[in-house]
Motif scaffolding. Structure first.
Motif, PDB file in Angstrom:
ATOM      1  N   LEU A  26      -3.499  -3.260   6.141  1.00 16.09           N
ATOM      2  CA  LEU A  26      -3.007  -3.046   6.842  1.00 16.09           C
ATOM      3  C   LEU A  26      -2.309  -3.634   8.445  1.00 16.09           C
ATOM      4  CD1 LEU A  26      -0.566  -0.734   7.492  1.00 16.09           C
ATOM      5  CD2 LEU A  26      -1.790   0.588   8.961  1.00 16.09           C
ATOM      6  N   PRO A  27      -2.614  -4.499   9.234  1.00 15.08           N
ATOM      7  CA  PRO A  27      -2.313  -5.351  10.097  1.00 15.08           C
ATOM      8  C   PRO A  27      -0.943  -6.510   9.564  1.00 15.08           C
ATOM      9  CG  PRO A  27      -4.666  -4.010  11.025  1.00 15.08           C
ATOM     10  CD  PRO A  27      -3.809  -3.735   9.491  1.00 15.08           C
ATOM     11  N   ALA A  28      -2.498  -6.799   8.098  1.00 18.16           N
ATOM     12  CA  ALA A  28      -1.640  -8.009   7.974  1.00 18.16           C
ATOM     13  C   ALA A  28      -0.996  -7.679   6.782  1.00 18.16           C
ATOM     14  CB  ALA A  28      -2.750  -9.097   6.946  1.00 18.16           C
ATOM     15  N   ALA A  29      -0.563  -6.582   6.456  1.00 18.07           N
ATOM     16  CA  ALA A  29       0.776  -6.175   5.633  1.00 18.07           C
ATOM     17  C   ALA A  29       1.914  -5.840   6.856  1.00 18.07           C
ATOM     18  CB  ALA A  29       0.403  -5.488   5.254  1.00 18.07           C
ATOM     19  N   MET A  30       1.242  -5.427   7.793  1.00 21.23           N
ATOM     20  CA  MET A  30       2.890  -5.775   8.861  1.00 21.23           C
ATOM     21  C   MET A  30       4.117  -6.736   9.054  1.00 21.23           C
ATOM     22  SD  MET A  30       0.567  -1.638  10.598  1.00 21.23           S
ATOM     23  CE  MET A  30       2.468  -2.190  12.004  1.00 21.23           C
ATOM     24  N   ASP A  31       2.855  -7.404   9.213  1.00 21.41           N
ATOM     25  CA  ASP A  31       2.903  -8.736   9.744  1.00 21.41           C
ATOM     26  C   ASP A  31       3.798  -9.374   8.546  1.00 21.41           C
ATOM     27  OD1 ASP A  31       2.845 -11.394  11.080  1.00 21.41           O
ATOM     28  OD2 ASP A  31       2.154 -12.006   9.761  1.00 21.41           O
ATOM     29  N   ILE A  32       3.667  -9.208   7.204  1.00 19.52           N
ATOM     30  CA  ILE A  32       4.606  -9.819   5.903  1.00 19.52           C
ATOM     31  C   ILE A  32       5.716  -9.544   5.565  1.00 19.52           C
ATOM     32  CG2 ILE A  32       4.343 -10.097   3.525  1.00 19.52           C
ATOM     33  CD1 ILE A  32       0.884 -10.230   3.519  1.00 19.52           C
ATOM     34  N   VAL A  33       5.936  -8.092   6.745  1.00 18.70           N
ATOM     35  CA  VAL A  33       7.259  -7.738   5.885  1.00 18.70           C
ATOM     36  C   VAL A  33       8.197  -7.578   7.571  1.00 18.70           C
ATOM     37  CG1 VAL A  33       6.703  -6.079   3.889  1.00 18.70           C
ATOM     38  CG2 VAL A  33       5.937  -4.994   6.467  1.00 18.70           C
ATOM     39  N   ASP A  34       7.447  -8.050   8.064  1.00 17.26           N
ATOM     40  CA  ASP A  34       8.059  -8.231   9.673  1.00 17.26           C
ATOM     41  C   ASP A  34       8.872  -7.200  10.623  1.00 17.26           C
ATOM     42  OD1 ASP A  34       9.091 -11.272   9.088  1.00 17.26           O
ATOM     43  OD2 ASP A  34       9.937 -10.283   7.581  1.00 17.26           O
ATOM     44  N   LEU A  35       7.553  -6.219  10.424  1.00 19.71           N
ATOM     45  CA  LEU A  35       6.686  -4.572  11.867  1.00 19.71           C
ATOM     46  C   LEU A  35       6.033  -5.893  13.335  1.00 19.71           C
ATOM     47  CD1 LEU A  35       5.581  -2.273   9.124  1.00 19.71           C
ATOM     48  CD2 LEU A  35       8.119  -2.903  10.513  1.00 19.71           C
ATOM     49  N   LEU A  69       0.931  -4.477  -0.694  1.00 14.22           N
ATOM     50  CA  LEU A  69       1.198  -5.871  -0.049  1.00 14.22           C
ATOM     51  C   LEU A  69      -0.619  -5.001   0.342  1.00 14.22           C
ATOM     52  CD1 LEU A  69       4.444  -5.939   1.675  1.00 14.22           C
ATOM     53  CD2 LEU A  69       3.309  -7.525  -0.241  1.00 14.22           C
ATOM     54  N   GLN A  70      -1.395  -4.758   0.599  1.00 11.85           N
ATOM     55  CA  GLN A  70      -2.633  -4.277   1.307  1.00 11.85           C
ATOM     56  C   GLN A  70      -3.063  -4.486   0.274  1.00 11.85           C
ATOM     57  OE1 GLN A  70      -0.902  -0.345   3.126  1.00 11.85           O
ATOM     58  NE2 GLN A  70      -3.449  -1.081   4.206  1.00 11.85           N
ATOM     59  N   PHE A  71      -3.055  -3.868  -1.328  1.00  7.54           N
ATOM     60  CA  PHE A  71      -4.632  -4.207  -2.119  1.00  7.54           C
ATOM     61  C   PHE A  71      -3.944  -5.552  -2.687  1.00  7.54           C
ATOM     62  CE2 PHE A  71      -3.569   0.052  -2.829  1.00  7.54           C
ATOM     63  CZ  PHE A  71      -5.129   0.777  -3.905  1.00  7.54           C
ATOM     64  N   ALA A  72      -2.414  -6.392  -2.568  1.00  9.31           N
ATOM     65  CA  ALA A  72      -2.320  -7.981  -2.875  1.00  9.31           C
ATOM     66  C   ALA A  72      -3.348  -8.133  -1.827  1.00  9.31           C
ATOM     67  CB  ALA A  72      -1.097  -8.338  -2.768  1.00  9.31           C
ATOM     68  N   LEU A  73      -3.169  -8.040  -0.232  1.00  3.35           N
ATOM     69  CA  LEU A  73      -4.104  -9.392   0.209  1.00  3.35           C
ATOM     70  C   LEU A  73      -5.376  -8.828  -0.560  1.00  3.35           C
ATOM     71  CD1 LEU A  73      -2.233  -7.943   3.193  1.00  3.35           C
ATOM     72  CD2 LEU A  73      -2.192 -10.098   2.663  1.00  3.35           C
ATOM     73  N   ARG A  74      -6.295  -8.065  -0.580  1.00  3.44           N
ATOM     74  CA  ARG A  74      -7.341  -6.926  -0.609  1.00  3.44           C
ATOM     75  C   ARG A  74      -8.027  -8.421  -2.129  1.00  3.44           C
ATOM     76  NH1 ARG A  74      -9.644  -3.465  -4.128  1.00  3.44           N
ATOM     77  NH2 ARG A  74     -11.775  -2.838  -3.820  1.00  3.44           N
ATOM     78  N   TYR A  93      -6.170 -10.143 -14.087  1.00  4.37           N
ATOM     79  CA  TYR A  93      -6.036  -9.430 -13.146  1.00  4.37           C
ATOM     80  C   TYR A  93      -4.300  -8.500 -12.999  1.00  4.37           C
ATOM     81  CZ  TYR A  93     -10.524 -10.455 -11.521  1.00  4.37           C
ATOM     82  OH  TYR A  93     -11.468 -11.593 -11.612  1.00  4.37           O
ATOM     83  N   VAL A  94      -4.128  -7.213 -12.042  1.00  2.00           N
ATOM     84  CA  VAL A  94      -2.791  -6.786 -12.204  1.00  2.00           C
ATOM     85  C   VAL A  94      -2.708  -6.154 -10.439  1.00  2.00           C
ATOM     86  CG1 VAL A  94      -1.500  -4.967 -12.565  1.00  2.00           C
ATOM     87  CG2 VAL A  94      -2.975  -6.167 -14.289  1.00  2.00           C
ATOM     88  N   ALA A  95      -1.716  -6.773 -10.417  1.00  2.00           N
ATOM     89  CA  ALA A  95      -0.760  -6.480  -9.076  1.00  2.00           C
ATOM     90  C   ALA A  95       0.020  -5.773  -9.207  1.00  2.00           C
ATOM     91  CB  ALA A  95      -0.870  -7.844  -7.358  1.00  2.00           C
ATOM     92  N   GLY A  96       0.739  -5.146  -7.695  1.00  2.00           N
ATOM     93  CA  GLY A  96       1.803  -4.704  -7.636  1.00  2.00           C
ATOM     94  C   GLY A  96       1.459  -2.723  -7.491  1.00  2.00           C
ATOM     95  N   SER A  97       2.179  -2.027  -7.386  1.00  2.00           N
ATOM     96  CA  SER A  97       2.201  -0.512  -6.965  1.00  2.00           C
ATOM     97  C   SER A  97       1.947  -0.123  -9.730  1.00  2.00           C
ATOM     98  CB  SER A  97       3.522   0.472  -7.183  1.00  2.00           C
ATOM     99  OG  SER A  97       4.137  -0.328  -7.900  1.00  2.00           O
ATOM    100  N   SER A  98       1.401  -1.069  -9.625  1.00  2.00           N
ATOM    101  CA  SER A  98       1.172  -0.307 -10.964  1.00  2.00           C
ATOM    102  C   SER A  98      -0.434   0.310 -11.322  1.00  2.00           C
ATOM    103  CB  SER A  98       1.433  -1.331 -12.578  1.00  2.00           C
ATOM    104  OG  SER A  98       0.490  -2.259 -12.125  1.00  2.00           O
ATOM    105  N   ILE A  99      -0.811  -0.887 -10.252  1.00  2.00           N
ATOM    106  CA  ILE A  99      -2.650  -0.438  -9.987  1.00  2.00           C
ATOM    107  C   ILE A  99      -2.361   1.070  -9.545  1.00  2.00           C
ATOM    108  CG2 ILE A  99      -3.709  -2.738  -9.983  1.00  2.00           C
ATOM    109  CD1 ILE A  99      -3.705  -1.928  -7.382  1.00  2.00           C
ATOM    110  N   PHE A 100      -1.962   2.089  -9.129  1.00  2.00           N
ATOM    111  CA  PHE A 100      -1.755   2.910  -7.634  1.00  2.00           C
ATOM    112  C   PHE A 100      -2.293   3.829  -9.080  1.00  2.00           C
ATOM    113  CE2 PHE A 100       1.258   2.183  -4.231  1.00  2.00           C
ATOM    114  CZ  PHE A 100       0.930   1.508  -4.057  1.00  2.00           C
ATOM    115  N   ALA A 101      -3.871   4.862  -8.658  1.00  2.00           N
ATOM    116  CA  ALA A 101      -4.343   5.531  -9.316  1.00  2.00           C
ATOM    117  C   ALA A 101      -3.234   7.265  -9.049  1.00  2.00           C
ATOM    118  CB  ALA A 101      -5.580   5.780  -8.787  1.00  2.00           C
ATOM    119  N   THR A 136       2.776 -12.921  -2.369  1.00  2.00           N
ATOM    120  CA  THR A 136       1.872 -12.644  -1.404  1.00  2.00           C
ATOM    121  C   THR A 136       0.639 -13.201  -2.247  1.00  2.00           C
ATOM    122  OG1 THR A 136       2.885 -11.200  -0.200  1.00  2.00           O
ATOM    123  CG2 THR A 136       0.578 -11.007  -0.145  1.00  2.00           C
ATOM    124  N   LEU A 137       0.084 -13.281  -3.156  1.00  2.00           N
ATOM    125  CA  LEU A 137      -0.909 -13.436  -3.847  1.00  2.00           C
ATOM    126  C   LEU A 137      -0.647 -15.320  -3.975  1.00  2.00           C
ATOM    127  CD1 LEU A 137      -1.552 -10.783  -6.537  1.00  2.00           C
ATOM    128  CD2 LEU A 137      -3.505 -11.409  -5.566  1.00  2.00           C
TER     129      LEU A 137
END
Length: 488
Positions: free
Chosen positions: A118-127, A466-471, A446-454, A28-29
């Motif tokens: 959220l809308p853009a992330a949903m589109d990425i995963v074909d929702l 994916l929402q964080f990646a888009l951000r 920088y770091v991307a993915g769920s490893s950044i989750f607080a 995505t990035l």
């Protein structure tokens, strides 16, 4: 263009961005930054398909709770999207508003920072566009459990869906079989100057870029940082710091079994803890599935043997006598599955070993441990579910003793949702990356993915990451444009 680094070592002199890891976040990035006009290198350590040579580099030890760290990850183009089941559920405002118990803070940003993506992330995963996360059944009485809401992606296989973009996007160089083995950090400038990449014959080069992004998963992101001697010497990724700490998983706990009252529908029921439950019990969140088994299932090479023995045991009524074959439930049994939040815990961590892998990088150990607050969450969810199941006149729940007696060892398994090893925080006192996902103490890493989750919440992590990646894409675009205007 996709190039095999094992045979095509055609790096450019320098890139605007180097993205390490070609899973959902990395793809995505890389594609979006390249479409914005930047020169991007996307590095994937594996090939286009699974190989033992690549996967062997995931070998690590595991202490604490059993995690199966090598078996639950995939090291080739597309990453773990290649075995993703597709379940999508967004974070909620309370995930960001309520701090976890203990001394660690929660998210340093408001929910609105990720909600807009959220809308853009949903589109990425074909929702479907405009689809709502609607309840799939009714909730339970008492206000502690609401009906769960989620949508299912087809699921999206990122390497296949985005193959054309990876091959044809101008300014995007994708290298497979290209392993990042070091991050070179210059203390004077506070910047990473290059990454060292290697093929499987240990032929190495330095890849230069203005900005570097790690997107290799929670275990490998921490491993990459810890393996960099220059980052260690600068005190950014030393073993006493936060890199690798607060490893989190979702807890799949065998809560017990249930019997439906006569006349109740046998459809699968899915419940999710309410904010009221979390506030009342000072507990974590959880998803609970109540399912009536229709048939015994087994997988793998011995599936047919297991199916025969397990069904025979059910017919004879001796299932409890042959647990040595496998743990299973018989048709008609009611089973309760979970996906329970784990709170961040500094002792749950990734750490380096002395042993090296085939490329000369230090291997890691994963010490996955829970805290008393996690056992408290499990106890509260199990006890209240049993109570409200009966009050709703659905039937009766029999809890396993370890659910309500925390002195008994817990029976559980992981969900392969690795999170938290480079957690986001307001300062380096409590985390690894800042609110822009930049590693504290660096200017361009920088770091991307769920490893950044607080905190992990009880949502499947793919769509939120994916929402964080888009951000992050937006932040990096703004940063590059500002820098370009300043230079001009």
């Amino acid at each position: 263009m996709i190039k095999d680094y094992q045979t095509q070592k055609e790096l450019r002199d320098a890139y605007d961005f180097c993205v390490v890891g070609a899973g959902p976040a990395g793809i995505t990035l890389a594609t979006r930054l390249a479409k914005a006009g930047w020169l991007v290198a996307l590095l994937e350590g594996g090939g286009v398909e699974h190989s033992e040579r690549s996967h062997a580099l995931y070998t690590c030890t595991s202490t604490g709770l059993e995690l199966y760290p090598a078996e639950t990850r995939l090291r080739f183009l597309g990453g773990t999207s290649n075995h993703w089941a597709g379940r999508c559920r967004p974070f909620t405002p309370s995930d960001f508003a309520v701090a976890p118990p203990g001394d660690l803070p929660g998210w340093p940003i408001p929910y609105s920072e990720v909600e807009r993506y959220l809308p853009a992330a949903m589109d990425i995963v074909d929702l479907p566009k405009g689809a709502d996360f609607r309840p799939i059944n009714t909730g339970l009485k008492g206000g502690d459990f609401e009906a769960d809401v989620f949508l299912l992606s087809p699921p999206t296989r990122f390497a296949q869906k985005y193959e054309a973009e990876l091959k044809q996007t101008d300014g995007l160089d994708v290298f497979i079989n290209c392993n990042c083995v070091d991050l070179e950090f210059d203390s004077a400038s506070g910047s990473v100057t290059a990454v060292v990449v290697s093929d499987y014959d240990r032929q190495r080069e330095r890849l230069k870029a203005k900005h570097f992004i790690l997107a290799t998963g929670a275990i490998e992101n921490a491993r990459q940082l810890l393996n960099s001697k220059s980052l260690q010497q600068a005190g950014i990724a030393n073993k006493e710091g936060w890199v690798g700490r607060c490893f989190m998983e979702h807890l799949n706990v065998d809560l017990g079994s249930f019997i439906l009252k006569e006349g109740q529908a046998t459809d699968r029921r899915q419940y999710y803890t309410t904010d009221a439950f979390v506030a009342e019990y000072h507990a974590g969140k959880g998803n609970v599935s109540a399912t009536v088994v229709e048939e015994v299932q087994a997988y793998g090479r011995t599936a047919e043997v297991k199916n025969f023995l397990e069904n025979l045991a059910c017919d004879w009524g001796v299932a409890s006598k042959i647990e040595w074959i496998a743990q299973f439930s018989c048709p008609g049994d009611g089973v309760i599955g979970t996906m329970i939040e784990q709170f961040p815990n500094a002792q749950s961590r990734i750490s380096l070993l002395d042993e090296k892998d085939a490329l000369g990088m230090a291997k890691v150990n994963v010490n996955w441990v829970l805290s008393p607050t996690d056992r408290h969450t499990i106890k509260c969810i199990g006890s209240e579910l049993a109570k409200q199941f009966a009050e709703a006149q659905l039937g009766f729940v029999k809890l396993n003793p370890f659910v309500y007696d925390t002195s008994i060892p817990l029976k559980m398994s992981p969900h392969a949702h690795h999170m938290g090893t480079t957690r986001m925080a307001a300062s380096a006192q409590h985390g690894v990356v800042d609110t822009d996902c930049k590693v504290f103490g660096t200017e361009n890493l920088y770091v991307a993915g769920s490893s950044i989750f607080a905190t992990g919440g009880a949502s499947n992590p793919t769509m939120p990451l994916l929402q964080f990646a888009l951000r992050l894409v937006d932040h990096l675009n703004d940063k590059m444009r500002t820098t370009s205007r300043t230079v001009v």
